[in-house]
Scaffold this motif. Structure first.
Motif, PDB file in Angstrom:
ATOM      1  N   TYR A  25      77.570  -1.275  52.584  1.00 62.37           N
ATOM      2  CA  TYR A  25      78.324  -2.431  52.100  1.00 62.37           C
ATOM      3  C   TYR A  25      79.801  -2.145  52.253  1.00 62.37           C
ATOM      4  O   TYR A  25      80.316  -1.171  51.715  1.00 62.37           O
ATOM      5  CB  TYR A  25      77.990  -2.702  50.628  1.00 62.37           C
ATOM      6  N   THR A  26      80.486  -2.980  52.981  1.00 67.25           N
ATOM      7  CA  THR A  26      81.934  -2.805  53.124  1.00 67.25           C
ATOM      8  C   THR A  26      82.618  -3.781  52.183  1.00 67.25           C
ATOM      9  O   THR A  26      81.955  -4.592  51.529  1.00 67.25           O
ATOM     10  CB  THR A  26      82.384  -3.077  54.572  1.00 67.25           C
ATOM     11  N   ASP A  27      83.948  -3.737  52.101  1.00 66.27           N
ATOM     12  CA  ASP A  27      84.611  -4.607  51.128  1.00 66.27           C
ATOM     13  C   ASP A  27      84.629  -6.069  51.551  1.00 66.27           C
ATOM     14  O   ASP A  27      84.773  -6.949  50.731  1.00 66.27           O
ATOM     15  CB  ASP A  27      86.026  -4.117  50.777  1.00 66.27           C
ATOM     16  N   MET A  28      84.471  -6.372  52.816  1.00 69.26           N
ATOM     17  CA  MET A  28      84.492  -7.773  53.225  1.00 69.26           C
ATOM     18  C   MET A  28      83.124  -8.322  53.602  1.00 69.26           C
ATOM     19  O   MET A  28      82.926  -9.511  53.698  1.00 69.26           O
ATOM     20  CB  MET A  28      85.442  -7.972  54.400  1.00 69.26           C
ATOM     21  N   GLU A  29      82.192  -7.462  53.861  1.00 72.64           N
ATOM     22  CA  GLU A  29      80.866  -7.989  54.201  1.00 72.64           C
ATOM     23  C   GLU A  29      79.801  -6.988  53.811  1.00 72.64           C
ATOM     24  O   GLU A  29      80.044  -5.802  53.711  1.00 72.64           O
ATOM     25  CB  GLU A  29      80.773  -8.280  55.696  1.00 72.64           C
ATOM     26  N   GLU A  30      78.641  -7.495  53.572  1.00 69.93           N
ATOM     27  CA  GLU A  30      77.525  -6.674  53.183  1.00 69.93           C
ATOM     28  C   GLU A  30      76.542  -6.693  54.337  1.00 69.93           C
ATOM     29  O   GLU A  30      76.050  -7.723  54.746  1.00 69.93           O
ATOM     30  CB  GLU A  30      76.898  -7.244  51.915  1.00 69.93           C
ATOM     31  N   VAL A  84      79.786   6.656  48.014  1.00 72.09           N
ATOM     32  CA  VAL A  84      81.019   5.981  48.421  1.00 72.09           C
ATOM     33  C   VAL A  84      81.833   6.923  49.307  1.00 72.09           C
ATOM     34  O   VAL A  84      82.079   8.077  48.933  1.00 72.09           O
ATOM     35  CB  VAL A  84      81.861   5.547  47.202  1.00 72.09           C
ATOM     36  N   HIS A  85      82.210   6.432  50.484  1.00 72.14           N
ATOM     37  CA  HIS A  85      83.142   7.167  51.342  1.00 72.14           C
ATOM     38  C   HIS A  85      84.537   6.727  50.941  1.00 72.14           C
ATOM     39  O   HIS A  85      84.945   5.591  51.210  1.00 72.14           O
ATOM     40  CB  HIS A  85      82.863   6.860  52.821  1.00 72.14           C
ATOM     41  N   LEU A  86      85.267   7.600  50.270  1.00 70.43           N
ATOM     42  CA  LEU A  86      86.529   7.203  49.638  1.00 70.43           C
ATOM     43  C   LEU A  86      87.590   6.772  50.648  1.00 70.43           C
ATOM     44  O   LEU A  86      88.402   5.896  50.363  1.00 70.43           O
ATOM     45  CB  LEU A  86      87.061   8.356  48.786  1.00 70.43           C
ATOM     46  N   GLU A  87      87.624   7.386  51.820  1.00 66.98           N
ATOM     47  CA  GLU A  87      88.658   7.029  52.802  1.00 66.98           C
ATOM     48  C   GLU A  87      88.380   5.667  53.426  1.00 66.98           C
ATOM     49  O   GLU A  87      89.285   4.885  53.668  1.00 66.98           O
ATOM     50  CB  GLU A  87      88.746   8.096  53.893  1.00 66.98           C
ATOM     51  N   LYS A  88      87.105   5.394  53.685  1.00 67.60           N
ATOM     52  CA  LYS A  88      86.761   4.109  54.316  1.00 67.60           C
ATOM     53  C   LYS A  88      86.570   3.003  53.271  1.00 67.60           C
ATOM     54  O   LYS A  88      86.669   1.822  53.595  1.00 67.60           O
ATOM     55  CB  LYS A  88      85.456   4.241  55.100  1.00 67.60           C
ATOM     56  N   GLY A  89      86.256   3.389  52.047  1.00 64.09           N
ATOM     57  CA  GLY A  89      85.972   2.413  51.008  1.00 64.09           C
ATOM     58  C   GLY A  89      84.580   1.816  51.132  1.00 64.09           C
ATOM     59  O   GLY A  89      84.267   0.831  50.471  1.00 64.09           O
ATOM     60  N   TYR A  98      80.497   1.530  50.741  1.00 65.83           N
ATOM     61  CA  TYR A  98      79.509   1.875  49.707  1.00 65.83           C
ATOM     62  C   TYR A  98      78.140   1.864  50.372  1.00 65.83           C
ATOM     63  O   TYR A  98      77.780   0.936  51.081  1.00 65.83           O
ATOM     64  CB  TYR A  98      79.658   0.870  48.569  1.00 65.83           C
TER      65      TYR A  98
END
Lengths: 345, 147
Positions: free
Chosen positions: B118-123, B26-31, B33
């Motif tokens: 995987y980003t928070d709005m799309e995979e 996980v890249h914590l700044e970008k969120g 995964y």
């Protein structure tokens, strides 16, 4: 219809199906979850006893204006059907999101295995939870129901669901973090036999402001079948004894230890349980990055739509709290004692 | 002697854990995964233990059955992707230490590593297509709890 309109149109289509299913009978149950009044509206009875026991400790009297309403039903018991999306190849994603049916207003996901549909309209504060046959709801859904909808909606309120347990006393508690099998459940459940109170063993709601705070969401506990002997006092209350060959043991703790369940407390530390094989339990200071490594990946992996906001909340919590390894000894009774002494010290 | 380049995880911006054989990054700044499985997880293990790129390729050849050029290319591609995503940073390899590579008895067939993002709005990388649906057209796969 353009692609931006599709998520809302699909939500409305499914919501119409709920209203049809609800024509015969609706049962409302109201809850206070992390301080927010939330209503579960069941069409029919079939799912009631499968979903509400895990939330029993948060039940409240009738709420006039819930901030979130979740509509719940299954097709088999209500004798209704719902249309599927137009699957076109790889439309179901790793964490369950259905491709093309998510935007800033609408979330749509389908959970593999549990085979449940979860939808949320952020604008109307309206959730949808559906499955085909109530009898096929798996044990992990009954022990931690409505995870997707609750975590998405609460995230917008600054509350993050995390893959962590929590135990403590009214003055303060600890967050128990780590991947499955690290010892979270053993640690949390062992506290039922102590002066500590139990908030959760697997999922906890956390908020960083003004001070780090934990809220209980599910008053259930789970143990792998080959590990239930470590907590013999819980063996009589296993709810799914006849299925232990295929399922983890599930305990509905509010039914048996209502006085030991705590709904919230300020957080004082992050503990990372780890099994040592030694007799004694002790604490070992570690750093913020180790705590985040134990908390963030296992949370992000399993909760749909978790990303930047979730990371920010978890980072804020970890930055504000000391982090320790909880080296678990084989003397189970000593585990809650070590936590209690830390909190009292 | 030529300087050897190894890599370090871009900590504390990046956290990672191996869960059920999957390396979850996980890249914590970008969120964002990221996920690595199979050969990708083995390459990651080489990175994590401070191996140089050459050593990682040698390690992969020791445990996988496959074309050497394909293995080297896959290792290079994954390392370039991980660098571009700011997950790893090149560093000078610690001293002249040579990492021991233990051969395995049965080699696995090599499949090129892929970095799932995987980003928070799309995979961006989908899982399996829908194979089985029930009478209403909804998936009805049966799986075990994986957490």
């Amino acid at each position: 219809m353009n692609s931006e309109q599709k998520p809302l149109a699909f939500f409305n289509e499914i919501y119409d199906c709920y209203q049809e299913a609800a024509l015969a009978k609706v049962r409302d149950y109201d809850y206070n979850i992390a301080g927010f009044p939330i209503r579960l509206s069941f069409a029919g009875d079939a799912l009631v006893n499968r979903l509400i026991p895990a939330l029993a400790h948060l039940k409240t009297a009738h709420i006039c204006e819930p901030l979130l309403t979740i509509c719940i039903w299954d097709s088999t018991s209500t004798n209704t059907k719902i249309p599927p999306p137009s699957w076109e190849g790889q439309h179901l994603q790793k964490r369950g999101e259905i491709w093309g049916l998510n935007n800033d207003r609408i979330h749509t996901s389908f959970m593999w295995g549990a085979n449940t549909l979860s939808m949320l309209d952020y604008e109307r504060n309206l959730g949808i939870y559906w499955l085909n046959n109530y009898e096929l709801l798996p044990y992990w859904e009954t022990s931690s129901p409505l995870r997707t909808i609750l975590q998405l909606w609460l995230n917008k309120k600054g509350v993050q669901m995390v893959h962590a347990g929590a135990v403590g006393i009214a003055e303060g508690g600890v967050l128990l973090v780590g991947k499955g099998g690290s010892g979270k459940s053993t640690t949390a459940l062992s506290c039922l036999n102590s002066e500590l109170f139990y908030a959760s063993d697997d999922y906890t709601l956390i908020t960083p402001n003004p001070v780090p705070f934990a809220y209980s969401i599910y008053s259930t506990g789970k143990k792998k079948p080959d590990d239930i002997d470590r907590l013999p006092f819980l063996k009589p209350i296993i709810s799914n004894r006849e299925k232990l060959g295929q399922e983890k043991a599930v305990y509905f703790l509010h039914d048996h230890f209502p006085e030991k369940i705590i709904n919230s407390f300020p957080l004082k530390a992050v503990f990372i349980p780890r099994v040592t094989g030694k007799l004694e339990t002790n604490l070992e200071k570690t750093n913020f990055t180790t705590g985040l490594s134990a908390l963030v990946p296992s949370t992000i992996k399993q909760l749909p739509n978790t990303g930047k906001t979730a990371c920010q909340i978890m980072m804020q919590i970890a930055q504000k709290l000391p982090c320790y390894y909880l080296n678990l000894g084989t003397n189970i009774e000593q585990i809650p004692e070590v936590i209690y002494q830390f909190l009292k010290g | 002697m030529e300087m050897q380049i190894a890599f370090k995880i871009n900590s504390p911006k990046v956290v990672q854990e191996t869960i059920d054989g999957e390396v979850v990054i996980v890249h914590l700044e970008k969120g964002d995964y990221y996920s690595l499985m199979n050969s990708g997880a083995d390459i990651w293990n080489g990175i994590e233990t401070g191996m140089s790129q050459t050593e990682i390729v040698a390690k992969m050849e020791a445990i996988y059955e496959g074309d050497s050029a394909e293995i080297a290319s896959s290792v290079n591609n994954l390392i370039e992707e991980l660098k571009a995503e700011e997950i790893i940073i090149p560093v000078e390899k610690n001293g002249h230490q040579i990492t021991e590579i233990t051969p395995v008895e049965t080699k696995l067939k090599f499949e090129p590593a892929t970095l799932g993002k995987y980003t928070d709005m799309e995979e961006l990388l989908a899982l399996d297509p829908i194979h089985e649906v029930d009478e209403m057209g909804w998936p009805n796969a049966k799986t075990q709890e994986t957490f």
